[in-house]
Design an enzyme around this catalytic site. Sequence first.
Site, short mmCIF file in Angstrom:
data_model
loop_
_atom_site.label_atom_id
_atom_site.label_comp_id
_atom_site.label_asym_id
_atom_site.label_seq_id
_atom_site.Cartn_x
_atom_site.Cartn_y
_atom_site.Cartn_z
N GLU A 93 30.71 43.58 33.10
CA GLU A 93 30.95 44.76 32.26
C GLU A 93 29.88 44.92 31.20
O GLU A 93 29.49 46.05 30.86
CB GLU A 93 32.34 44.67 31.62
CG GLU A 93 33.49 44.51 32.60
CD GLU A 93 33.46 45.50 33.76
OE1 GLU A 93 32.98 46.63 33.58
OE2 GLU A 93 33.91 45.12 34.86
N TYR A 128 29.39 47.29 45.51
CA TYR A 128 29.34 46.09 44.67
C TYR A 128 28.38 45.07 45.29
O TYR A 128 27.16 45.18 45.11
CB TYR A 128 30.76 45.52 44.49
CG TYR A 128 31.65 46.45 43.70
CD1 TYR A 128 31.70 46.38 42.31
CD2 TYR A 128 32.43 47.42 44.33
CE1 TYR A 128 32.51 47.24 41.57
CE2 TYR A 128 33.24 48.29 43.61
CZ TYR A 128 33.28 48.19 42.23
OH TYR A 128 34.07 49.05 41.51
#
EC number: 3.4.11.2
Length: 444
Positions: A286, A362
């Site tokens: 993040e 991803y």
Amino acid sequence: MAPLDGNGGYTLRHCDLAFDWRAPGTPFPATATLRAAATQALSRFDLDFAGNTLRTVTVDGAPARAVRDGDELVVTPARPIARGRTFTVRVAYTADPTQRRHRDDAIQDYGWVPTADGTLLSPQPDGAKMIFPADDHPSVRAPFTFRVTAPPGLTAVAGGRLVERRRLPGGRIRWTYDSEHPVAAQLVQLAIGKYSVVTGTGPRGLPVRDVVPDGLVADTEAYRSLTPAHLAWLEQRLGPYPFGRYGVLVGDTDLPVALETQSLSVVPSSDLLGSRVDAERNLVHELAHHWTGDSVAIRRWSDLWLSEGHARYYERLYADAHGGPGLEEAMRDAYARHDRWRHDDGAPAEPTAASLFRQMRYDGSALVLYALREEVGEDAFARIERSWVTRYRGRAAGTADFVRLASGVAGRDLAPFLDRWLYGAHTPPMPGHPDWRVDPVAED
């Protein structure tokens, strides 16, 4: 994503949100005041707005006609707006903090996220319109002001800087925040509840602010305290952190995933109560987004591989150096599965709306970056990465921009190489690893 996400005809300049919060799961009065500049003559314009109960709409103080068309709010001002003119639209509505939608991918439920004593937000990818009238496109950013009135005993937080905390007649508290930097609607964060705000400093005195449910401050401290080290590690590779502050909002709720909401990433409490390797992978992921995804925004959803692929690459690289799975091992495993992901979810730069946040975006996209590193060498790759986040800092950029920049830094045309990886029906050979094999995929 849906073709109506985002709006044309104007450029959003500022968004002011005022929420008069009452209680969990209870509708409450809200207003959104948006300032915009017309890029063409406008007899009407659209805002992305779903659910909630519309009360009034004004444009430059005059009542305007507003009609709902699915997730669009079509606004017709009393007088047409000339090209180049700045105008202000104010939407008064009753917000419904129970609104959520579901995706069958990594996002799962998104929109408002209820907590035991309040709420937090998970607006990615297009859930901001359930929270406030928006120009809900990933390339559109504007400064935000958040004004949240809440009962005493609760804390309201938002991305950015606390400007004022004022007690109002009757005892309610109004919290005002300034986003400090333009932010995309999908990356807005606002939370209300029984929180403790824990402050510290990062590299070069960067303010670090964690927002933690009162009962979890001690239990999550060990992993939260790693943020300064994570910042330093990423700055060594990507340059200075691009915002004025950072921190983690601990979500003690059924929040399914962490999210890189700008300057205040939301992370499920369960991610901070398990193993250190897993916690750090999520925290670094993040945080890395704040360079690639938040600061360098994507132009369109087909560019999502640039955001998620970079975050996953640095997450994997960090884990490799800090006791987690090895990077090469993870990339070899992704390589074996890559044709299956291409078949099921589309090539890295060719997602469908349904497959947007599946594994190809991803590890599948981190593999593209790994392949580029193997092709050009670690030194050239490091220069490409630093140049990418520096040149496009605070701007939106897309796949063509990345290919062009990488080619310029490497001193050769990388388009043929990257096009095969980003758009091809089959996975190309991995440079430097002739023994790597792709698992076969049976044709449907």
